[in-house]
Scaffold this active site. Structure first.
Site, PDB file in Angstrom:
ATOM      1  N   GLU A 233     -78.477  33.552 -64.982  1.00  0.00           N
ATOM      2  CA  GLU A 233     -77.089  33.153 -65.259  1.00  0.00           C
ATOM      3  C   GLU A 233     -76.225  34.331 -64.850  1.00  0.00           C
ATOM      4  OE1 GLU A 233     -73.894  33.486 -66.569  1.00  0.00           O
ATOM      5  OE2 GLU A 233     -74.110  32.755 -68.639  1.00  0.00           O
TER       6      GLU A 233
ATOM      7  N   GLU B 148     -65.472  37.952 -59.579  1.00  0.00           N
ATOM      8  CA  GLU B 148     -65.455  38.063 -61.042  1.00  0.00           C
ATOM      9  C   GLU B 148     -64.979  39.471 -61.415  1.00  0.00           C
ATOM     10  OE1 GLU B 148     -69.247  38.275 -63.189  1.00  0.00           O
ATOM     11  OE2 GLU B 148     -68.558  36.598 -64.395  1.00  0.00           O
TER      12      GLU B 148
ATOM     13  N   LYS C  53     -85.487  43.196 -72.805  1.00  0.00           N
ATOM     14  CA  LYS C  53     -84.743  44.405 -72.423  1.00  0.00           C
ATOM     15  C   LYS C  53     -83.251  44.144 -72.539  1.00  0.00           C
ATOM     16  CE  LYS C  53     -83.000  46.367 -68.852  1.00  0.00           C
ATOM     17  NZ  LYS C  53     -81.890  47.052 -69.546  1.00  0.00           N
TER      18      LYS C  53
ATOM     19  N   CYS D  34     -68.575  35.352 -69.516  1.00  0.00           N
ATOM     20  CA  CYS D  34     -68.965  34.756 -68.229  1.00  0.00           C
ATOM     21  C   CYS D  34     -68.209  33.463 -67.955  1.00  0.00           C
ATOM     22  CB  CYS D  34     -70.467  34.530 -68.180  1.00  0.00           C
ATOM     23  SG  CYS D  34     -71.124  33.642 -69.593  1.00  0.00           S
TER      24      CYS D  34
HETATM   25  O1  TXE Z   1     -74.475  44.085 -65.074  1.00  0.00           O
HETATM   26  P1  TXE Z   1     -75.987  44.088 -64.678  1.00  0.00           P
HETATM   27  P2  TXE Z   1     -73.418  45.242 -64.987  1.00  0.00           P
HETATM   28  C1  TXE Z   1     -71.046  40.730 -64.323  1.00  0.00           C
HETATM   29  C2  TXE Z   1     -69.635  41.270 -64.456  1.00  0.00           C
HETATM   30  C3  TXE Z   1     -69.855  42.729 -64.403  1.00  0.00           C
HETATM   31  C4  TXE Z   1     -70.964  42.820 -63.385  1.00  0.00           C
HETATM   32  C5  TXE Z   1     -71.773  44.073 -63.406  1.00  0.00           C
HETATM   33  O2  TXE Z   1     -68.865  40.842 -63.380  1.00  0.00           O
HETATM   34  O3  TXE Z   1     -68.724  43.427 -63.976  1.00  0.00           O
HETATM   35  O4  TXE Z   1     -71.796  41.737 -63.704  1.00  0.00           O
HETATM   36  O5  TXE Z   1     -72.113  44.394 -64.733  1.00  0.00           O
HETATM   37  C6  TXE Z   1     -80.167  44.941 -66.188  1.00  0.00           C
HETATM   38  N1  TXE Z   1     -83.818  45.040 -62.651  1.00  0.00           N
HETATM   39  N2  TXE Z   1     -71.639  40.394 -65.597  1.00  0.00           N
HETATM   40  O6  TXE Z   1     -73.659  46.122 -63.810  1.00  0.00           O
HETATM   41  O7  TXE Z   1     -76.348  45.311 -63.917  1.00  0.00           O
HETATM   42  C7  TXE Z   1     -79.238  45.817 -66.977  1.00  0.00           C
HETATM   43  O8  TXE Z   1     -79.938  46.941 -67.476  1.00  0.00           O
HETATM   44  C8  TXE Z   1     -83.849  44.536 -63.879  1.00  0.00           C
HETATM   45  C9  TXE Z   1     -71.686  38.998 -65.888  1.00  0.00           C
HETATM   46  O9  TXE Z   1     -73.371  45.911 -66.286  1.00  0.00           O
HETATM   47  O10 TXE Z   1     -76.268  42.782 -64.060  1.00  0.00           O
HETATM   48  C10 TXE Z   1     -78.769  44.846 -68.030  1.00  0.00           C
HETATM   49  O11 TXE Z   1     -79.767  44.704 -69.035  1.00  0.00           O
HETATM   50  N3  TXE Z   1     -82.792  44.585 -64.702  1.00  0.00           N
HETATM   51  C11 TXE Z   1     -72.646  38.725 -66.960  1.00  0.00           C
HETATM   52  C12 TXE Z   1     -78.650  43.533 -67.254  1.00  0.00           C
HETATM   53  O12 TXE Z   1     -79.458  43.722 -66.096  1.00  0.00           O
HETATM   54  C13 TXE Z   1     -81.679  45.182 -64.269  1.00  0.00           C
HETATM   55  C14 TXE Z   1     -72.602  39.633 -68.122  1.00  0.00           C
HETATM   56  C15 TXE Z   1     -77.237  43.168 -66.825  1.00  0.00           C
HETATM   57  O13 TXE Z   1     -76.687  44.230 -66.115  1.00  0.00           O
HETATM   58  C16 TXE Z   1     -81.598  45.745 -62.977  1.00  0.00           C
HETATM   59  C17 TXE Z   1     -72.540  41.015 -67.708  1.00  0.00           C
HETATM   60  C18 TXE Z   1     -82.741  45.658 -62.147  1.00  0.00           C
HETATM   61  N4  TXE Z   1     -82.764  46.147 -60.897  1.00  0.00           N
HETATM   62  C19 TXE Z   1     -72.029  41.352 -66.480  1.00  0.00           C
HETATM   63  N5  TXE Z   1     -80.357  46.288 -62.827  1.00  0.00           N
HETATM   64  C20 TXE Z   1     -72.692  37.262 -67.367  1.00  0.00           C
HETATM   65  N6  TXE Z   1     -73.454  36.453 -66.630  1.00  0.00           N
HETATM   66  O14 TXE Z   1     -72.079  36.879 -68.325  1.00  0.00           O
HETATM   67  C21 TXE Z   1     -79.689  46.056 -63.975  1.00  0.00           C
HETATM   68  N7  TXE Z   1     -80.481  45.394 -64.852  1.00  0.00           N
END
Ligand code: TXE
Length: 502
Positions: free
Chosen positions: A254, A396, A179, A295
């Site tokens: 991660e 972050e 996904k 990240c």
């Molecule tokens: O990420 P989400 P978001 C951090 C960064 C950013 C913050 C939020 O600080 O501002 O996270 O970003 C899926 N069950 N990073 O809200 O929600 C979602 O559809 C299953 C750091 O956009 O964590 C997507 O595929 N899946 C990071 C994935 O999770 C779920 C990179 C990431 O989205 C879900 C990106 C659920 N309940 C953001 N809710 C890094 N580690 O580099 C969401 N998703």
């Protein structure tokens, strides 16, 4: 995409069961980059069921490793064949520059080649024979595929992050549901078409896209899934871990970082202008590459007091020359933030930094250029005079924001570098090799760069200490995450145990 079915379930491409779609936005100008099918929870459950059936059927995991390795190599070839198209999709979707997207596709290719080689050599099975003191007994420990995997990727490196999961999962003999982020699904959809062309058997890889909040439960709170690999935000990672706990499903996450970049005054005192210029350059690149949506971005500059003013002045001068623009324009050095919503979050952090008393040195605004008005662009921003009481130093921001803290002793630099709930990556700049070794060993982060920043290789593990997550991707450990360990005790000359005498 754009009328073609985008969900790949049980070896067939199909539309969402309720006909739902989502507009995917190009953040450089707000235009629609594509319209994709949006899966329902029922579609997600069907994808999990297809992966479960394919794993339980046993054919894929019984495929000789040489064949699996050859398939990964074929995927690598197809990635290179379609590199320009995939890179263009990635840029339209994320906003990153085309130059960076091309590097991403090369990196994805190298991940597939790496795992092809790793399993091709010894099957990725680091099994061993144990002498249990009975020559009739063969005691051996083997590794087997863990089973059905759910692979959830974020929007900053859509295909790259997904490849760190799909390549080892395929190499290990697992089946999976992928996904991508709903914000950036385009390259992953195109990539799953390549997997099909390469000959991945039906149902081994399934693809759903849509809101994580809507699909999350169907994908993660089910006993049908054996392993969840997630890259994304801390809050989501925590939610998924809790959902998986009821079924004791293994989870690797991660969750980003708040990464220190420590600069010692000796980079200038050494007297070679190169060390100083390289330090300024790497701190700049480390935080502003991809507009800070990385990240491992080095968002906390921790610099020795005696050179801090000069360092920040040099840095700000460079930051102000960064060419911001549409990633498709070869003149652009960095693109927009991924979405309007994300820019709003970054802007809120800048407001917060000002209210917390940090000194704004440069940036802190949208670019004035009217040509950029439709995109979610933001200027490289530097805050000096920061400290750990400030949320902009602790949280972050995932945007082009650098905070500056100052130190006077090595011990203080180490203490500051470790004073974070995260622990993904850190950088150290010094001309003193002994000091460098002391400091990198003292830092509690998953990757530490000494006199370099941001580089990684498919052959070395990636992951974090603390709340940056658990588990590792890439390297040999990135494969073993997708394997279960089994101990086989084989008695070749059975005799009665004789414990009970009656
Ligand atoms: O990420 P989400 P978001 C951090 C960064 C950013 C913050 C939020 O600080 O501002 O996270 O970003 C899926 N069950 N990073 O809200 O929600 C979602 O559809 C299953 C750091 O956009 O964590 C997507 O595929 N899946 C990071 C994935 O999770 C779920 C990179 C990431 O989205 C879900 C990106 C659920 N309940 C953001 N809710 C890094 N580690 O580099 C969401 N998703």
């Amino acid at each position: 995409m754009d009328g073609e079915p985008d969900l790949y379930i049980g070896g067939a491409w199909r539309h969402a069961s309720d006909g739902g779609t989502r507009d995917v936005i190009n953040p450089a100008d707000g235009s629609v980059a594509g319209v994709v099918d949006e899966a329902t929870p029922d579609d997600a459950r069907q994808a999990v069921a297809a992966a479960r059936a394919a794993f339980d059927d046993g054919a894929w995991r019984a495929t000789p490793v040489a064949e699996r390795a050859a398939l990964l190599d074929r995927v690598a070839e197809l990635l290179q064949r379609d590199k320009e198209d995939l890179a263009a999709l990635e840029t339209r979707d994320t906003g990153k520059t085309l130059a960076e997207s091309r590097i991403d596709i090369d990196d994805v290719t190298s991940v597939f080649r790496y795992y092809a080689k790793l399993v091709g050599v010894d099957g990725g099975d680091t099994g061993r024979i144990i002498d249990v003191g009975n020559p009739a007994v063969i005691s051996r420990v083997v590794r087997e595929p863990i089973g059905v995997c759910v692979l959830i990727a974020p929007w900053n490196y859509p295909l790259l992050q997904m490849s760190w999961k799909i390549a080892p999962a395929l190499a290990a003999g697992c089946t999976m549901v992928a996904k991508p982020s709903e914000v950036t699904p385009l390259s992953t959809i195109a990539f799953v078409h390549l997997l099909e062309e390469a000959g991945v058997p039906p149902s081994v890889v399934n693809l759903v896209q849509g809101s994580g909040a809507v699909l999350g439960e169907a994908l993660t709170a089910t006993a049908e899934v054996d392993f969840i690999s997630f890259t994304g935000g801390l809050a989501t990672g925590t939610t998924i871990s809790k959902m998986a706990a009821d079924n004791v499903t293994k989870v690797a996450v991660e969750l980003g970082g708040k990464n220190p970049h420590i600069v010692f005054a000796d980079v200038r005192d050494a007297g070679d202008g190169d060390s100083w210029a390289a330090a300024v350059d790497h701190v700049l690149t480390g935080v502003f590459l991809h507009s800070g949506q990385v990240c491992s971005a080095g968002t906390r500059l921790i610099v020795e007091e005696s050179v801090a003013d000069d360092f920040v002045t040099a840095l700000a001068a460079r930051a102000e020359t960064i060419r911001i623009g549409d990633g498709m324009d070869p003149a652009s050095e960095t693109g927009p933030l991924v979405s309007e919503q994300h820019r709003a979050k970054v802007e809120a952090y800048v407001e917060l930094g000002i209210s917390e008393g940090a000194k704004l040195i440069t940036g802190g605004a949208r670019p004035a250029d009217p040509a950029l008005a439709k995109g979610s662009f933001y200027l490289p921003t530097i805050f000096d005079r920061c400290d750990r009481s400030m949320r902009i130093v602790r949280e972050e921001t995932f945007g082009p924001i650098l905070t500056v803290e100052r130190f006077t002793t090595e011990a203080e630099a180490i203490a500051l570098g470790n004073d974070t709930e995260y622990g993904l990556a850190a950088g150290v700049r010094t001309s003193d090799a002994a000091r460098g070794e002391r400091v990198v060993r003292a830092l509690r982060h998953g990757t530490v760069w000494l006199n370099d920043f941001g580089y990684y290789t498919a052959a070395a593990e990636w992951g974090g200490f603390g709340k940056s997550g658990n588990g590792r991707e890439l390297g040999p450990t990135g494969l073993t995450e997708y394997q279960e360990i089994k101990h086989i005790w084989h008695n070749t000359a059975p005799t009665a145990a004789g414990w009970f005498k009656g």
